[in-house]
Write a protein that holds these residues in place. Structure first.
Motif, PDB file in Angstrom:
ATOM      1  N   ALA A   1       0.916  -1.162  -0.211  1.00 21.11           N
ATOM      2  CA  ALA A   1       0.064   0.137  -0.008  1.00 21.11           C
ATOM      3  C   ALA A   1       1.064   1.160   0.036  1.00 21.11           C
ATOM      4  CB  ALA A   1      -0.825  -0.060   1.167  1.00 21.11           C
ATOM      5  N   LYS A   2       0.927   1.759  -1.281  1.00 19.58           N
ATOM      6  CA  LYS A   2       2.024   2.886  -1.416  1.00 19.58           C
ATOM      7  C   LYS A   2       1.752   4.094  -0.590  1.00 19.58           C
ATOM      8  CE  LYS A   2       5.016   0.510  -3.163  1.00 19.58           C
ATOM      9  NZ  LYS A   2       6.204   0.125  -2.570  1.00 19.58           N
ATOM     10  N   MET A   3       0.412   4.494  -0.491  1.00 18.06           N
ATOM     11  CA  MET A   3       0.082   5.683   0.365  1.00 18.06           C
ATOM     12  C   MET A   3       0.389   5.610   1.699  1.00 18.06           C
ATOM     13  SD  MET A   3      -3.347   7.255  -1.342  1.00 18.06           S
ATOM     14  CE  MET A   3      -3.885   8.228   0.120  1.00 18.06           C
ATOM     15  N   GLN A   4       0.068   4.312   2.302  1.00 18.68           N
ATOM     16  CA  GLN A   4       0.386   3.950   3.654  1.00 18.68           C
ATOM     17  C   GLN A   4       2.004   4.083   3.901  1.00 18.68           C
ATOM     18  OE1 GLN A   4      -0.344   0.058   4.986  1.00 18.68           O
ATOM     19  NE2 GLN A   4      -0.276   0.379   7.060  1.00 18.68           N
TER      20      GLN A   4
ATOM     21  N   THR B   1       4.162  -5.931  11.354  1.00 18.93           N
ATOM     22  CA  THR B   1       3.382  -6.533  10.293  1.00 18.93           C
ATOM     23  C   THR B   1       1.826  -6.469  10.753  1.00 18.93           C
ATOM     24  OG1 THR B   1       5.097  -7.873   9.889  1.00 18.93           O
ATOM     25  CG2 THR B   1       3.268  -8.486   8.935  1.00 18.93           C
ATOM     26  N   ALA B   2       1.682  -6.674  12.048  1.00 19.73           N
ATOM     27  CA  ALA B   2       0.338  -6.708  12.417  1.00 19.73           C
ATOM     28  C   ALA B   2      -0.253  -5.190  12.427  1.00 19.73           C
ATOM     29  CB  ALA B   2       0.208  -7.215  13.983  1.00 19.73           C
ATOM     30  N   VAL B   3       0.449  -4.152  12.771  1.00 16.60           N
ATOM     31  CA  VAL B   3       0.064  -2.896  12.799  1.00 16.60           C
ATOM     32  C   VAL B   3      -0.005  -2.380  11.501  1.00 16.60           C
ATOM     33  CG1 VAL B   3       0.747  -0.475  13.482  1.00 16.60           C
ATOM     34  CG2 VAL B   3       1.078  -2.560  15.007  1.00 16.60           C
ATOM     35  N   GLU B   4       0.647  -2.620  10.402  1.00 16.44           N
ATOM     36  CA  GLU B   4       0.784  -2.188   9.200  1.00 16.44           C
ATOM     37  C   GLU B   4      -0.330  -2.873   8.462  1.00 16.44           C
ATOM     38  OE1 GLU B   4       5.556  -1.665   8.592  1.00 16.44           O
ATOM     39  OE2 GLU B   4       4.729  -3.444   8.126  1.00 16.44           O
ATOM     40  N   ASN B   5      -0.814  -4.317   8.935  1.00 13.02           N
ATOM     41  CA  ASN B   5      -1.943  -5.044   8.406  1.00 13.02           C
ATOM     42  C   ASN B   5      -3.176  -4.286   8.618  1.00 13.02           C
ATOM     43  OD1 ASN B   5      -0.527  -6.571   6.925  1.00 13.02           O
ATOM     44  ND2 ASN B   5      -0.732  -8.269   8.640  1.00 13.02           N
ATOM     45  N   HIS B   6      -3.023  -3.568  10.007  1.00  9.81           N
ATOM     46  CA  HIS B   6      -4.387  -2.706  10.267  1.00  9.81           C
ATOM     47  C   HIS B   6      -4.422  -1.495   9.721  1.00  9.81           C
ATOM     48  CE1 HIS B   6      -5.949  -5.130  13.445  1.00  9.81           C
ATOM     49  NE2 HIS B   6      -4.919  -5.157  14.192  1.00  9.81           N
ATOM     50  N   GLY B   7      -3.558  -1.126   8.581  1.00 14.61           N
ATOM     51  CA  GLY B   7      -3.391   0.094   7.878  1.00 14.61           C
ATOM     52  C   GLY B   7      -2.961   1.472   8.689  1.00 14.61           C
TER      53      GLY B   7
END
Ligand code: ZN
Length: 349
Positions: free
Chosen positions: A172-175, A205-211
Motif C-alpha cells: 500500500a504505497k500511500m500507507q 506487520t500486525a500494525v501495518e495490516n491494520h492500515g
C-alpha cells in the motif's frame, strides 16, 4: 475455562486494562494478565500503561521493551509518562514502556514465562501462552485504537546498530509514504527503509495490516543504552507526536542520513563458531567485497581466520555485539547510504 465472545465465537482475551481509554486527563494503570503459578495461584502479570487524553483527535500508541533487553524505548517512554502535560496534547497518547514486562524485568530478549519472542508471536492467541495473550491484546485492542504507532527497538545483548528510525516497504504505497514521513519526523541520525528478513509474527506487520502509520527504531544495542541513544529516543518521540498532530510544540530537527536495505545482500551471516576481529566499525563506509571481519577459531593455536566480506558497498549499519560468534549468527548488516536530509518543520493534522 476460557470465556468465549458470543458475537464472534472467538475466545475472550483475559487481559484487563485497569484504566479507561476515553476519559480526559492522565491515567496510570496496568494491563493485568492473569497468570496462575506456583507462588501465586490467582496471580497476574502487571504491564504498566499510561493513557493521556485531551478531547477528540488522533491516537498514538507508543511501545518499548517489545524485546526485554532493549532500553532506549523504555527509558524515553517511562520519562514521558511523568513529563507529558495532557493540556499540551489534542487526542490521545497510550504509552506502554515495557510491552513484554516479564522479559523486561528479567533483562532478556524473550519471556522467561514461556520463552516467547513477542515480536515473532503476532497475531498471538487469546487462549495461548502469556506472550501469545499479550500479542493478541495489542493486535485486537490497542493497535485498532491507534492512528500512529511507534515501537522502540535496539540491538539487545547480541546486536549493535547505528541509531536509526525505520519504515517498511509496503504494498500500500500511500500507507508506505505516510510511514516514511513519520520516520523522517522522528529524525534519528539515520533513517532506514527496512527489508525484514522474516516479517512473519512481527508487531510491525500486525500494525501495518491494520492500515496504521507505523515507525520502529534500532537505536543502539549491546544490552545497554547511552546518554546519546536515550537522547535520540526522547527527541524522536516528541517529534513523532508533533508530526501526528497530537503534541503542540516545536519539533527539533537535525540532518539525518537516509539508509536503504533493498535485499538480502545487506546481511552477512557467520558460518563459523569463533572469536570476532572486526575490520570495520559501525558507521564506516565499506566497498563491495571489502573484508569486514575475521572469525578466529578458538579450539587450538596456529589456525587461520575465516574472512567475511561485504556483499554490497555501503555503510556498516549493524554488527554482532558479543566478542564470540556462533555459526548462523548475523555478523554484520551493510546498508546503502543515501542523501543527508533535514525535515521541514511542517506538520500534519
Ligand atoms: Zn527488538
Amino acid at each position: 475455562m476460557t470465556a468465549v465472545n458470543a458475537a464472534t465465537s472467538r475466545p475472550e482475551n483475559p487481559i484487563v486494562c485497569t484504566v479507561p481509554f476515553d476519559e480526559d486527563g492522565v491515567r496510570h494503570g496496568f494491563l493485568r494478565l492473569p497468570y496462575s503459578r506456583n507462588d501465586s495461584a490467582w496471580g497476574s502479570v502487571m504491564i504498566p500503561i499510561a493513557v493521556f487524553r485531551n478531547g477528540e483527535g488522533p491516537t498514538a500508541l507508543l511501545t518499548g521493551a517489545n524485546h526485554g533487553d532493549e532500553y532506549e524505548g523504555p527509558a524515553a517512554l517511562q520519562a514521558l509518562t511523568s513529563e507529558l502535560d495532557p493540556k499540551q496534547i489534542r487526542g490521545r497518547v497510550i504509552i506502554v514502556p515495557f510491552m513484554n514486562t516479564p522479559a523486561f524485568r528479567a533483562g532478556t530478549r524473550t519471556s522467561p514465562l514461556d520463552g516467547g519472542n513477542l515480536n515473532r508471536t503476532f497475531p498471538g492467541r487469546p487462549d495461548g501462552s502469556p506472550t501469545e495473550k499479550i500479542a493478541d491484546y495489542f493486535d485486537t485492542v490497542l493497535a485498532p485504537m491507534a492512528d500512529f504507532v511507534l515501537d522502540f527497538h535496539s540491538g539487545g545483548k547480541t546486536l549493535d546498530f547505528v541509531p536509526f528510525a525505520a519504515a517498511h516497504r509496503l504494498e500500500a504505497k500511500m500507507q508506505e509514504e505516510a510511514c516514511i514521513a513519520a520516520m523522517h519526523a522522528f529524525n534519528a541520525p539515520y533513517s532506514m527503509v527496512l527489508l525484514e528478513i522474516d516479517n512473519v509474527g512481527m508487531f510491525d506487520t500486525a500494525v501495518e495490516n491494520h492500515g496504521k502509520v507505523f515507525v520502529s527504531t534500532e537505536l543502539g544495542g549491546g544490552g545497554t543504552a547511552t546518554a546519546r541513544s536515550i537522547g535520540i529516543a526522547r527527541k524522536g518521540v516528541r517529534n513523532f507526536l508533533i508530526h501526528a498532530g497530537i503534541l503542540d510544540a516545536e519539533p527539533e530537527f537535525a540532518p539525518s542520513v537516509e539508509l536503504d536495505m533493498p535485499d538480502g545482500d545487506c546481511f552477512v551471516f557467520s558460518e563459523d563458531d569463533g572469536l570476532i576481529e572486526p575490520l570495520a566499525d559501525l558507521g564506516d563506509e565499506v566497498e563491495k567485497g571489502a573484508a569486514i571481519a575475521r572469525v578466529w577459531p578458538v579450539a587450538r593455536t596456529g589456525q587461520p581466520a575465516k574472512i567475511y566480506h561485504a556483499r554490497r558497498g555501503g555503510l556498516l549499519a549493524a554488527r554482532h555485539f558479543p566478542g564470540l560468534v556462533k555459526t548462523g549468527d548475523c555478523l554484520a548488516v551493510v546498508a546503502v547510504r543515501g542523501a543527508e536530509i533535514t525535515p521541514e518543520p511542517a506538520r500534519d493534522g
